[in-house]
Design a protein around this motif. Structure first.
Motif: not given
Length: 233
Positions: A90-109
């Motif tokens: 789901s988009n909700e599960a993807g958004a929650a994972a993106a919030a955790k992953l974004k500080p660890l990477v340079r860019t996220l899509a």
């Protein structure tokens, strides 16, 4: 007498010296010293008001060239790596994972990808040449100790033999292996369910990025390395 003679002698000498001083030619001035080209002439300390000799300009070729700075963009590009994490249902599960992953990477899509779910697996024998041949094979299957089989009578798969349906791939493969060992060319096939959209997270990360640790942190089912050139700019 002697005194007079001396006085006369001195007078004559003085007169001769005066005549010589008036009549003699003066010495010519000294010739100027020729200085080689590019050499500054000597100058006495007491020659006030004379400007100091100028130094010859330094040739441009003698100046050391300053080292050019390192191209930081090329270095950064060579040190980066790219991954795709997912899928999320789901988009909700993807958004929650993106919030955790974004500080660890340079860019996220975030990317949505249509995927077809699996409803189960079926085991079967392909259609036989005739109904009689299909019935003969079915009798042999029963005689070998197998149950749960059915001859398909109609449709595109007429004269094929259905050998059971299973929820998981492992159970279907075990059934196929047992039938193959008994001499039957059984096959397993996935049964497609309704199509759904899965969410994937594509990232550009640094050289020290640990993809396995990130997968565990965001509860991703899988990750795979992707080409950084395919990432959006």
């Amino acid at each position: 007498m002697l005194v007079r003679a001396l006085i006369v002698l001195f007078s004559v000498l003085n007169l001769g010296a005066a005549v010589w001083w008036i009549a003699h030619d003066s010495l010519p001035p000294p010739a100027p010293v020729q200085v080689p080209p590019g050499v500054a002439p000597l100058q006495l300390v007491n020659e006030a008001g004379a400007p100091p000799p100028s130094m010859p300009p330094t040739p441009a070729s003698a100046t050391a060239a300053a080292p050019s700075p390192v191209d930081e963009g090329t270095t950064a590009a060579s040190a980066q790596q790219c991954f795709s994490f997912g899928p999320y249902a789901s988009n909700e599960a993807g958004a929650a994972a993106a919030a955790k992953l974004k500080p660890l990477v340079r860019t996220l899509a975030t990317r949505g990808q249509a995927e077809t779910s699996t409803r189960g697996w079926r085991v079967y024998l392909p259609p036989q040449a005739s109904r009689e041949q299909a019935e003969a094979v079915a009798q042999r299957i029963g005689a070998a100790g197998f149950s749960d089989f059915l001859i398909v009578r109609d449709g595109a798969e007429a004269n094929s033999i259905a050998l059971g349906r299973y929820r998981g791939e492992d159970a279907a493969n075990k059934r196929v292996q047992a039938l193959n060992a008994a001499g039957f060319a059984a096959r397993a096939q996935a049964l497609d369910g309704p199509e759904a959209v899965a969410v994937w997270l594509d990232v550009v990360a640094g050289e020290a990025f640990d993809a396995r640790r990130a997968q565990a942190a965001i509860a991703a089912e899988q990750f795979r390395k992707i080409d950084c050139a395919a990432m959006p700019r």
